[in-house]
Design a protein around this motif. Structure first.
Motif, short mmCIF file in Angstrom:
data_model
loop_
_atom_site.label_atom_id
_atom_site.label_comp_id
_atom_site.label_asym_id
_atom_site.label_seq_id
_atom_site.Cartn_x
_atom_site.Cartn_y
_atom_site.Cartn_z
N THR A 116 0.81 -1.22 0.00
CA THR A 116 0.00 0.00 0.00
C THR A 116 0.84 1.27 0.00
N GLY A 117 2.13 1.14 0.21
CA GLY A 117 3.01 2.30 0.19
C GLY A 117 4.46 1.86 0.18
N GLN A 118 5.33 2.65 -0.42
CA GLN A 118 6.73 2.26 -0.51
C GLN A 118 7.61 3.50 -0.45
N TRP A 119 8.76 3.39 0.20
CA TRP A 119 9.70 4.48 0.31
C TRP A 119 11.11 3.89 0.33
N ALA A 120 12.11 4.74 0.30
CA ALA A 120 13.49 4.25 0.27
C ALA A 120 13.78 3.43 1.52
N GLY A 121 14.07 2.16 1.34
CA GLY A 121 14.43 1.30 2.46
C GLY A 121 13.28 0.64 3.18
N GLY A 122 12.05 0.88 2.72
CA GLY A 122 10.94 0.26 3.43
C GLY A 122 9.63 0.35 2.67
N PHE A 123 8.62 -0.29 3.21
CA PHE A 123 7.31 -0.27 2.58
C PHE A 123 6.24 -0.63 3.59
N GLN A 124 4.99 -0.40 3.21
CA GLN A 124 3.83 -0.76 4.00
C GLN A 124 2.99 -1.77 3.23
N GLY A 125 2.52 -2.81 3.90
CA GLY A 125 1.72 -3.83 3.25
C GLY A 125 0.44 -4.12 4.01
N GLU A 126 -0.45 -4.82 3.35
CA GLU A 126 -1.73 -5.21 3.97
C GLU A 126 -2.10 -6.61 3.47
N VAL A 127 -2.55 -7.44 4.38
CA VAL A 127 -3.04 -8.77 4.04
C VAL A 127 -4.49 -8.88 4.48
N THR A 128 -5.34 -9.36 3.60
CA THR A 128 -6.75 -9.57 3.90
C THR A 128 -7.05 -11.06 3.85
N VAL A 129 -7.69 -11.56 4.91
CA VAL A 129 -8.09 -12.96 5.00
C VAL A 129 -9.61 -13.02 4.92
N ARG A 130 -10.14 -13.83 4.02
CA ARG A 130 -11.60 -13.97 3.87
C ARG A 130 -12.03 -15.40 4.16
N ASN A 131 -13.07 -15.51 4.95
CA ASN A 131 -13.62 -16.83 5.30
C ASN A 131 -14.48 -17.33 4.15
N THR A 132 -13.99 -18.31 3.41
CA THR A 132 -14.75 -18.89 2.30
C THR A 132 -15.39 -20.21 2.70
N SER A 133 -15.39 -20.51 4.01
CA SER A 133 -16.02 -21.74 4.48
C SER A 133 -17.51 -21.52 4.66
N SER A 134 -18.21 -22.56 5.07
CA SER A 134 -19.66 -22.49 5.24
C SER A 134 -20.07 -22.23 6.68
N ALA A 135 -19.11 -22.00 7.57
CA ALA A 135 -19.42 -21.79 8.98
C ALA A 135 -18.59 -20.65 9.54
N THR A 136 -19.05 -20.08 10.64
CA THR A 136 -18.30 -19.03 11.32
C THR A 136 -17.03 -19.59 11.92
N THR A 137 -15.94 -18.85 11.75
CA THR A 137 -14.67 -19.30 12.27
C THR A 137 -14.33 -18.58 13.56
N ALA A 138 -13.59 -19.23 14.45
CA ALA A 138 -13.18 -18.61 15.71
C ALA A 138 -11.86 -17.87 15.57
N GLY A 139 -11.07 -18.18 14.54
CA GLY A 139 -9.77 -17.55 14.37
C GLY A 139 -9.19 -17.86 13.00
N TRP A 140 -8.08 -17.20 12.69
CA TRP A 140 -7.43 -17.42 11.40
C TRP A 140 -5.92 -17.21 11.54
N THR A 141 -5.20 -17.79 10.61
CA THR A 141 -3.75 -17.63 10.53
C THR A 141 -3.37 -17.40 9.07
N ALA A 142 -2.47 -16.50 8.83
CA ALA A 142 -1.95 -16.24 7.48
C ALA A 142 -0.43 -16.41 7.50
N THR A 143 0.11 -17.01 6.45
CA THR A 143 1.54 -17.27 6.38
C THR A 143 2.07 -16.90 5.00
N PHE A 144 3.23 -16.27 4.96
CA PHE A 144 3.90 -16.01 3.70
C PHE A 144 5.41 -15.94 3.95
#
Length: 358
Positions: A268-296
């Motif tokens: 979402t933004g970048q400058w010399a030596g650094g940047f800003q990022g955003e990760v969005t997690v969407r529940n595509t299951s059929s039930a409500t989830t209690a939590g989530w984990t994202a890995t990269f």
């Protein structure tokens, strides 16, 4: 002030030098038996009158075990929010004031001298938006000067800076884009100015806030808006006060998800030596989830420097993010986002993100 809340102070002891005293309940660090942590809400009319996010945040801190806290400031709403419970009404909110005006007129130093804060919660910038004539750089320069004045008064001050709540286009046609530009710039600005002695933490009060439904006039919050503000302040303030508090309610029982989730990664933004990022997690299951984990995994030596709205760790090139408890419960089709700043010394390729529901 302190005298009105002396009965709330926990009795365990902790020696304190230049750090903020720990104030977490029994599952966290020991309480200070000395002076309470002095927290100064700083802002404009959204903080001043009635500024009921302060009452809701105060109550949430108290019920979560952060009882050794004293809200301070030269102003008081006199308990005018009438939330049905007692709260500390002291603050440093001034209706109509702007960040650039406060900085230019050196109005902050005497407020700091009177309040002597250990922690400052700053929601400023709304009154810098009108007409779109104040450049973003001037707003950030004002923020930098204010932080410098805070540190001159207390070299170990902890600062929590809000990505401010949105303004509707009906109230100000140029404001929505200008608010977004300021909020996008704040994490990178904070990361560049933060120090180990006087850290700057970002509180995301913008995400999930509706400028029409959550405001009375497109600018000032209604009760739902104040609640959303308090909910967004809470995790950032809890971290500054010494850790993660115990849950105040038992999470509802949910059916284990039967499907999958989807995750997206955006710079979402970048400058010399650094940047800003955003990760969005969407529940595509059929039930409500209690939590989530994202890995990269980064492939060019990038390193996370600060994150918000998730618990983020990095081991080598692998980054793991877990929900922040308050944003882990996702209905089918719902999503949650977290942001971060990171260093980058060369190329900055975007990694693929995997996610899991629990």
């Amino acid at each position: 002030m302190v005298s009105r809340f002396r009965t709330l102070v926990l009795a365990a002891a902790l020696g304190v030098a230049t750090v903020v005293p720990a104030v977490v309940a029994s599952s966290g660090p020991a309480q200070s038996a000395d002076a309470p942590v002095r927290v100064m809400p700083l802002g404009d009319s959204i903080t001043a009158g009635p500024g009921c996010w302060r009452a809701k945040l105060w109550n949430r801190l108290q019920t979560a075990g952060y009882t050794n806290v004293d809200f301070v400031g030269t102003q008081s709403d006199g308990g005018g929010c009438n939330p049905g419970y007692a709260y500390d009404s002291d603050h440093e909110g001034h209706g109509g004031f702007s960040a650039t005006g406060i900085a230019a007129n050196n109005q902050l130093p005497p407020w700091l001298a009177a309040a002597r804060p250990d922690v400052v919660l700053m929601h400023l910038g709304t009154n810098d938006m009108w007409g779109g004539y104040i450049p973003l750089a001037d707003k950030l320069t004002a923020f930098t000067k204010l932080v410098g004045q805070m540190r001159a008064a207390n070299p170990a001050v902890k600062v929590v800076v809000a990505q401010i709540i949105p303004i509707s286009a009906a109230a100000c046609s140029t404001c929505p884009a200008d608010v977004r530009a300021l909020n996008d710039a704040i994490p990178g600005w904070a990361a560049g100015l933060s120090t180990s002695q006087s850290p700057i933490t970002v509180a995301d009060l913008w995400t999930g806030y509706d400028a029409v439904a959550d405001n009375t006039d497109g600018i000032h919050p209604n009760d739902t808006g104040f609640r959303k503000m308090a909910d967004a302040w809470f995790p950032a303030v809890a971290r500054v006060l010494g850790g993660t508090p115990p849950p105040t309610t038992t999470p509802p029982t949910t059916t284990p998800p039967t499907g999958t989730c989807a995750a997206t990664y955006t710079v979402t933004g970048q400058w010399a030596g650094g940047f800003q990022g955003e990760v969005t997690v969407r529940n595509t299951s059929s039930a409500t989830t209690a939590g989530w984990t994202a890995t990269f995994a980064f492939s060019a030596g990038q390193r996370i420097s600060q994150a918000w709205n998730a618990t983020v760790t990095q081991t080598g090139s692998t980054v793991t993010a877990r929900d922040a408890s308050w944003n882990g419960r996702l209905a089918p089709g719902a999503s949650a986002s977290f942001g971060f700043t990171a260093t980058a010394t060369g190329s900055n390729p975007s990694p693929a993100v995997t996610c899991a529901l629990s």
